[in-house]
Motif scaffolding. Structure first.
Motif, mmCIF file in Angstrom:
data_model
loop_
_atom_site.group_PDB
_atom_site.id
_atom_site.type_symbol
_atom_site.label_atom_id
_atom_site.label_comp_id
_atom_site.label_asym_id
_atom_site.label_seq_id
_atom_site.Cartn_x
_atom_site.Cartn_y
_atom_site.Cartn_z
ATOM 1 N N HIS A 178 0.811 -1.221 0.000
ATOM 2 C CA HIS A 178 0.000 0.000 0.000
ATOM 3 C C HIS A 178 0.848 1.277 0.000
ATOM 4 N N PHE A 179 2.114 1.160 0.379
ATOM 5 C CA PHE A 179 2.916 2.355 0.673
ATOM 6 C C PHE A 179 4.152 2.527 -0.209
ATOM 7 N N ASP A 180 4.649 1.430 -0.741
ATOM 8 C CA ASP A 180 5.962 1.437 -1.379
ATOM 9 C C ASP A 180 5.798 1.229 -2.890
ATOM 10 N N ALA A 181 5.991 2.327 -3.636
ATOM 11 C CA ALA A 181 5.779 2.273 -5.090
ATOM 12 C C ALA A 181 6.825 1.411 -5.787
ATOM 13 N N THR A 182 7.869 1.022 -5.070
ATOM 14 C CA THR A 182 8.893 0.181 -5.698
ATOM 15 C C THR A 182 8.625 -1.298 -5.423
ATOM 16 N N PHE A 183 7.542 -1.598 -4.718
ATOM 17 C CA PHE A 183 7.305 -2.980 -4.285
ATOM 18 C C PHE A 183 6.723 -3.840 -5.400
ATOM 19 N N ARG A 184 5.771 -3.323 -6.146
ATOM 20 C CA ARG A 184 5.168 -4.056 -7.259
ATOM 21 C C ARG A 184 5.920 -3.739 -8.542
ATOM 22 N N GLU A 185 5.919 -4.684 -9.445
ATOM 23 C CA GLU A 185 6.647 -4.475 -10.697
ATOM 24 C C GLU A 185 6.066 -3.322 -11.503
ATOM 25 N N ASP A 186 4.759 -3.109 -11.401
ATOM 26 C CA ASP A 186 4.150 -2.031 -12.194
ATOM 27 C C ASP A 186 4.278 -0.661 -11.536
ATOM 28 N N GLY A 187 4.941 -0.587 -10.382
ATOM 29 C CA GLY A 187 5.148 0.701 -9.720
ATOM 30 C C GLY A 187 3.891 1.307 -9.129
ATOM 31 N N LYS A 188 2.848 0.505 -9.023
ATOM 32 C CA LYS A 188 1.600 1.028 -8.463
ATOM 33 C C LYS A 188 1.453 0.628 -7.003
ATOM 34 N N ARG A 189 0.829 1.501 -6.242
ATOM 35 C CA ARG A 189 0.504 1.158 -4.866
ATOM 36 C C ARG A 189 -0.937 0.646 -4.836
ATOM 37 N N LEU A 190 -1.115 -0.546 -4.344
ATOM 38 C CA LEU A 190 -2.442 -1.164 -4.236
ATOM 39 C C LEU A 190 -3.194 -0.493 -3.092
ATOM 40 N N ILE A 191 -4.425 -0.102 -3.335
ATOM 41 C CA ILE A 191 -5.197 0.554 -2.280
ATOM 42 C C ILE A 191 -5.805 -0.500 -1.352
ATOM 43 N N TYR A 192 -5.610 -0.302 -0.054
ATOM 44 C CA TYR A 192 -6.174 -1.179 0.980
ATOM 45 C C TYR A 192 -7.670 -1.368 0.718
ATOM 46 N N GLY A 193 -8.099 -2.609 0.703
ATOM 47 C CA GLY A 193 -9.502 -2.905 0.422
ATOM 48 C C GLY A 193 -10.462 -2.209 1.374
ATOM 49 N N GLY A 194 -10.018 -2.009 2.601
ATOM 50 C CA GLY A 194 -10.867 -1.326 3.576
ATOM 51 C C GLY A 194 -11.106 0.126 3.216
ATOM 52 N N HIS A 195 -10.168 0.733 2.475
ATOM 53 C CA HIS A 195 -10.383 2.112 2.023
ATOM 54 C C HIS A 195 -11.567 2.157 1.059
ATOM 55 N N VAL A 196 -11.658 1.161 0.209
ATOM 56 C CA VAL A 196 -12.775 1.090 -0.741
ATOM 57 C C VAL A 196 -14.082 0.819 0.007
ATOM 58 N N ILE A 197 -14.022 -0.038 1.034
ATOM 59 C CA ILE A 197 -15.222 -0.285 1.845
ATOM 60 C C ILE A 197 -15.727 1.029 2.442
ATOM 61 N N SER A 198 -14.826 1.795 3.031
ATOM 62 C CA SER A 198 -15.248 3.045 3.672
ATOM 63 C C SER A 198 -15.746 4.065 2.658
ATOM 64 N N LEU A 199 -15.083 4.153 1.515
ATOM 65 C CA LEU A 199 -15.545 5.077 0.474
ATOM 66 C C LEU A 199 -16.961 4.719 0.031
ATOM 67 N N ALA A 200 -17.167 3.428 -0.256
ATOM 68 C CA ALA A 200 -18.470 3.003 -0.769
ATOM 69 C C ALA A 200 -19.555 3.186 0.284
ATOM 70 N N ARG A 201 -19.237 2.820 1.497
ATOM 71 C CA ARG A 201 -20.207 2.961 2.584
ATOM 72 C C ARG A 201 -20.581 4.441 2.779
#
Lengths: 342, 342, 342
Positions: free
Chosen positions: B229-252
């Motif tokens: 969620h925090f380190d853009a160098t962690f995934r090969e595509d350079g993207k930070r995955l958003i914590y699923g709970g953030h999406v839960i809270s947004l949708a709710r």
């Protein structure tokens, strides 16, 4: 002119004490924001229940909240016209800060030395953070290089004699602190004083990629007014320089992973902001155990730690090149004492 | 090694209870940040006066603050080496959480099943969130696929029998909750229990474009330490995955527009993070009324709701393709019970 | 339909009072976030100790926290279908707001005038912010241009008679406020009432480059629901429009540098959002002293100030072109009264 132009080198007088403006009451809001801005996980600073089990009345705000708040107030008077932040020494946390406390700062000029070019000089100040009762909560020396605005005669050079390390006897353990029944499971790691060896180095593994919004939120929270952090039109390269304290907090929070029990910062021996940090950088950290010492408090020892923040491209335990210069990937080299359970 | 490598599949023991680290005291700071991070508008969670008029002593923190805080503590022990977060079941909120409460978490391993490839397995845990009095505030089952690190023999497979839905009789209504004099004008909508029909679907209309700084602030606030969620160098595509709970809270929070009175989350029946969410996505939401039930509390009914988060490009009420797979625009499919005035 | 479509011009009835939804309890969390979002440094709003020395029981939350909170509640009922926010008048802060207070809002329709095109009209409302005791904390008139949805007959045009300036006699000084022992050093500047001259203009020097995450955090914190601030797919150009109140707070906070002692906002005489602001803009500010007046409170005077927010490319003191139109670099032109020590 009604606005503050900041002080120039020739405006400082040896022995003068400057009262810094804008006292600040901290609350659970500052604490929550600190946890949102940094991956801080120290249990003593996260939980009232944990803090009470360690002999404190409640959970204090992070020691670096106190530091940044006290530091931020000095910026308009000390570093608005600074060319470089040269060093820290003899820093000690003297009292925990709790939600509801009000902090203010004052600095005494303890040294002045004009540079040979006559265009700038080094100002040494001892800064104290005070609470609403007038008690000192923090005390440290900082020196900065400041521009001259006018062609004035150079003052008699005075360079203070500063200790390179705060001696263990001078460390102030918070009153009542007792780690004799410390809950290692709740704290997150099992390592205690005896598990750390002088010379040991720890790679803290995790990294954080920094965003503009984050460092600006943090820096404003400490009421630090240096333009270079906020105004993208200020530098020729259009970059906003990240406040060095943001890097300190990031690195310190990352060091939880391996130093979860080094909970309480009690002294700042030295610190260098080796290279600038910008948004988009991924910050990682490593630590080295520099020294160990007992304290008089029950179950409490002290570790002297080097905390190094680096960019993601740094080699393991990167620090200096063969000529002794900081490597370009090194952002921060901090030397501090922390309290840890025996 | 001093840092936490996380647990691998072979490190879990059936029946073991893991005490998760870093208890956390919540305050008005967490509440304010929740309102800054999400368009949350539930009056019961926004106003002490409204909460008192509904029989509570003051306004609790959002039920999802409790969920994320409890969940975040489990990450270092449960999902640091997880390949996938497979599901939730039997989640129940048991007590409101108020500013000043301290939360900690523990999880019991209730199931283990190695995958046929011998390289990973599924771990089922029942997690409890506890307050400073040792009372359970939240209880849920989660199962994750975790990597193996060593070639150990597969354990006897144990898959717990889980209810697909929390039965209405098992819902715990907060003590004292009384919606008999509920103020619909202050709550923001006039729709009550009787106005919702099983099978009814509601497009919540509003959308939020997500920023990196926001999801990182949120995820850190819950002390969730997953690197991705925090380190853009962690995934090969350079993207930070958003914590699923953030999406839960947004949708709710988005579901306020149409479900303003479905204020109190009391059960989490099931949940799937259908597709990853990244910064730049605009999140929208729709809901479906799955069931209705009375409760014993005055003026209080329960709605079973499906909450679906989608990207802006999704067709109306998008969910699955003809083969039953989630459409690529679907981010979240959550099944929960909420309390609503009669 | 269960979701709120907002009101259209023909839905407003002269004399009607609309109770706005979602009351809100503010805490130290809102205060900390305000300081993180804006470079706010007013000592009275930063320190309980300073506020007590000025005769108040503790430090109130920033006057603009009260304004934005009250304003945000009106958005779903007043400006969801607004084409333009046309003006403010007769705004007065009536009571300080402290952590723990709960705010709600209600608006009375005081004017209606359909446009000659028959497709829209101007709605004038007087909005009151009320605390948990039912006391008014804020009162202001706003008028907006709102779309018509149906071809209804135009109502009898009623345009309220509004004062162009709140008269000094009508200013409400917080009970107990006493600046007779005001600490100018702690407040940050030495300038007092007598140092400001009508017609004087002050360039506030500092600038802030705005990020998407910041303005969205702020706007959500005030529970303002206008889609245009949050959803990058809403406008054809893919830009999120920054809430005008965010620019007001930025400019007001920047005005500390030169107006540090103009601490208390007591009246909003007028305001125009001259041009839209977008992320990436660097906001600067200048002020003009428009008037001065005594008050009955000890040591307290009032300054009437014009606060202008501009983009970084603006010429010094940019405001209008020769035809009297706002220059394109001008974002905000605000006319207010503030209290200042004599």
């Amino acid at each position: 002119m009604k606005t503050n132009p900041g002080r120039f080198f020739e405006d400082y007088v040896l022995g003068e004490t400057i009262v810094h403006a804008v006292p600040r009451t901290v609350s659970g809001g500052e604490r929550a924001l600190y946890h949102a801005l940094y991956p801080a996980r120290g249990a003593l600073y996260s939980s009232d229940a944990f803090a009470r089990a360690c002999g404190l009345p409640q959970s204090p705000v992070d020691d670096l909240i106190a530091f940044h708040t006290v530091f931020g107030k000095t910026v308009p008077d000390i570093s608005l016209n600074a060319i470089a932040n040269l060093g820290y020494a003899e820093g000690r946390w003297l009292l925990p800060v709790y939600p509801g406390d009000t902090l203010r700062s004052e600095s005494t000029v303890i040294g002045l030395k004009e540079n040979s070019n006559g265009k700038s000089g080094v100002v040494y100040v001892r800064t104290r953070g005070l609470n609403q009762h007038g008690e000192a909560v923090l005390d440290y020396v900082r020196w900065v290089m400041v521009r001259k605005a006018r062609a004035t005669p150079a003052p008699e050079p005075v360079v203070p004699s500063l200790q390179s390390v705060v001696s263990p006897e001078a460390l102030v353990v918070p009153a009542g602190l007792d780690f004799s029944t410390y809950d290692f499971a709740l704290a997150g790691e099992r390592h205690r004083f005896g598990d750390y060896v002088v010379g040991e180095r720890i790679d803290h593994v995790d990294g954080v990629t920094v965003e503009e919004a984050e460092h600006m939120l943090a820096t404003r929270l400490w009421q630090n007014t240096a333009k270079v952090h906020f105004d993208a039109t200020f530098r020729e390269d259009g970059k906003r320089l990240i406040y060095g304290g943001h890097v300190i907090s990031l690195a310190r929070a990352l060091s939880f992973n391996g130093l979860a029990n080094a909970q309480v910062m009690v002294a700042l021996n030295a610190g260098a902001h080796a290279n600038p940090c910008f948004a988009g950088d991924t910050v990682k950290a490593w630590s080295e155990v520099l020294d160990k010492a007992p304290t008089a408090a029950p179950g409490v020892g002290a570790l002297r730690l080097r905390l190094v923040a680096v960019k993601q491209s740094a080699a393991p335990f990167a620090l200096r090149d063969e000529a002794g210069r900081y490597l370009p990937e090194v952002l921060l080299d901090l030397d501090y004492w922390a309290l840890v359970p025996l």
